[in-house]
Enzyme design. Structure first.
Site, PDB file in Angstrom:
ATOM      1  N   ASN A   9      45.814  32.667  43.887  1.00 56.20           N
ATOM      2  CA  ASN A   9      44.934  33.667  44.494  1.00 56.20           C
ATOM      3  C   ASN A   9      43.921  32.941  45.386  1.00 56.20           C
ATOM      4  O   ASN A   9      43.034  32.235  44.905  1.00 56.20           O
ATOM      5  CB  ASN A   9      44.237  34.434  43.349  1.00 56.20           C
ATOM      6  N   LYS A  12      40.143  33.632  44.728  1.00 51.92           N
ATOM      7  CA  LYS A  12      39.587  32.886  43.589  1.00 51.92           C
ATOM      8  C   LYS A  12      39.384  31.425  43.951  1.00 51.92           C
ATOM      9  O   LYS A  12      38.347  30.829  43.659  1.00 51.92           O
ATOM     10  CB  LYS A  12      40.583  32.920  42.418  1.00 51.92           C
ATOM     11  N   ASP A  71      41.230  33.608  33.953  1.00 57.60           N
ATOM     12  CA  ASP A  71      41.778  34.952  33.841  1.00 57.60           C
ATOM     13  C   ASP A  71      40.611  35.920  33.910  1.00 57.60           C
ATOM     14  O   ASP A  71      39.588  35.725  33.245  1.00 57.60           O
ATOM     15  CB  ASP A  71      42.580  35.159  32.552  1.00 57.60           C
ATOM     16  N   TYR A 156      39.081  43.879  43.778  1.00 57.25           N
ATOM     17  CA  TYR A 156      38.339  45.137  43.654  1.00 57.25           C
ATOM     18  C   TYR A 156      36.930  45.039  44.264  1.00 57.25           C
ATOM     19  O   TYR A 156      36.123  45.948  44.071  1.00 57.25           O
ATOM     20  CB  TYR A 156      38.231  45.531  42.171  1.00 57.25           C
TER      21      TYR A 156
HETATM   22  P1  IMP Z   1      44.418  37.296  37.226  1.00 56.61           P
HETATM   23  O1  IMP Z   1      43.205  36.710  36.571  1.00 56.61           O
HETATM   24  O2  IMP Z   1      45.035  36.351  38.198  1.00 56.61           O
HETATM   25  O3  IMP Z   1      45.388  37.866  36.234  1.00 56.61           O
HETATM   26  O4  IMP Z   1      43.984  38.501  38.133  1.00 56.61           O
HETATM   27  C1  IMP Z   1      42.734  38.977  38.127  1.00 56.61           C
HETATM   28  C2  IMP Z   1      42.694  40.249  38.963  1.00 56.61           C
HETATM   29  O5  IMP Z   1      41.453  40.881  38.661  1.00 56.61           O
HETATM   30  C3  IMP Z   1      42.662  39.944  40.456  1.00 56.61           C
HETATM   31  O6  IMP Z   1      43.921  40.022  41.046  1.00 56.61           O
HETATM   32  C4  IMP Z   1      41.756  41.047  40.962  1.00 56.61           C
HETATM   33  O7  IMP Z   1      42.501  42.213  41.149  1.00 56.61           O
HETATM   34  C5  IMP Z   1      40.790  41.257  39.819  1.00 56.61           C
HETATM   35  N1  IMP Z   1      39.612  40.399  39.965  1.00 56.61           N
HETATM   36  C6  IMP Z   1      39.268  39.316  39.218  1.00 56.61           C
HETATM   37  N2  IMP Z   1      38.144  38.764  39.690  1.00 56.61           N
HETATM   38  C7  IMP Z   1      37.795  39.491  40.760  1.00 56.61           C
HETATM   39  C8  IMP Z   1      36.722  39.382  41.679  1.00 56.61           C
HETATM   40  O8  IMP Z   1      35.899  38.467  41.638  1.00 56.61           O
HETATM   41  N3  IMP Z   1      36.686  40.323  42.639  1.00 56.61           N
HETATM   42  C9  IMP Z   1      37.584  41.324  42.733  1.00 56.61           C
HETATM   43  N4  IMP Z   1      38.616  41.455  41.933  1.00 56.61           N
HETATM   44  C10 IMP Z   1      38.730  40.546  40.933  1.00 56.61           C
END
Ligand code: IMP
Length: 196
Positions: A9, A12, A71, A156
């Site tokens: 991502n 991130k 996560d 988001y």
């Molecule tokens: P994962 O941790 O890769 O499973 O995905 C986390 C998901 O949560 C991301 O794809 C976003 O959709 C959402 N998310 C996590 N952190 C943020 C942030 O800082 N801003 C906006 N969305 C977030």
């Protein structure tokens, strides 16, 4: 210090580059720098379990370096804290961020949910070069906006208004998010631990 971050991502990763910048001699790599690496399935039932799965998968291919698994997700009170750990896949396995946001706004609308309070939660698992496991967490409270606004950030951000603010995270300066976000708070704890 070589730190491998288990994420594809870009949003991130860019945030981590800024947040962890105070670490001296830090070199950041990510799973996308590896030619052969398939992201492990996120089979955990908690943020911690999933963050650990990610950190361990990267540690297995770079055992001499530090690895970090993040996560995170958005918990909406009126939706029983969904999407939570399913945030990245809320609208389907390969859903785009825009589709996840649209589904969330739709769910609140069709269910007539008036309690739009929500929070971002982040769990970091750091595996040190010595094989220790460090765990850090961060939470940012706020609410889901009525409609999208703003171009910054990812996920988001354009529908989340932090507590005490009137604009979405995607409208606010990145410096706000880098100080107050769930990820920023968890990263600050990591920095603190490093200097202990
Ligand atoms: P994962 O941790 O890769 O499973 O995905 C986390 C998901 O949560 C991301 O794809 C976003 O959709 C959402 N998310 C996590 N952190 C943020 C942030 O800082 N801003 C906006 N969305 C977030």
């Amino acid at each position: 210090m070589d730190l491998w971050i288990a994420t594809n991502n870009k949003g991130k990763l860019n945030e981590f580059k800024v947040l962890l910048n105070p670490i001296s001699n830090l070199k950041i790599f990510s799973s996308s720098d590896l030619s052969v690496f398939s992201a492990p399935p996120e089979t955990g039932t908690t943020y911690l379990e999933n963050a650990r799965i990610k950190a361990k998968a990267l540690k297995a291919v770079r055992p001499e370096a530090w690895s970090l698994g993040d996560d995170s997700g958005l918990e909406v009170t009126g939706l029983g804290n969904l999407p939570g750990i399913h945030s990245a896949r809320y609208a389907g396995t390969n859903a785009r961020d825009s589709e996840n946001r649209a589904k969330l706004l739709k769910m609140l609308q069709i269910r007539n949910i008036t309690d739009r309070s929500a929070r971002f939660r982040c769990c970091l698992v750091v595996l040190t070069d010595q094989g220790e496991e460090w765990i850090f967490e961060g939470v940012m409270e706020g609410q889901v906006a009525l409609k999208e606004s703003g171009l910054m950030g990812f996920g988001y951000d354009s529908i989340f208004i932090p507590k005490g603010e009137s604009k979405t995270l995607a409208d606010l300066e990145p410096s706000f998010k880098n100080k107050h976000s769930h990820r920023a708070l968890a990263a600050q704890s990591f920095l603190q631990k490093l200097t202990q």
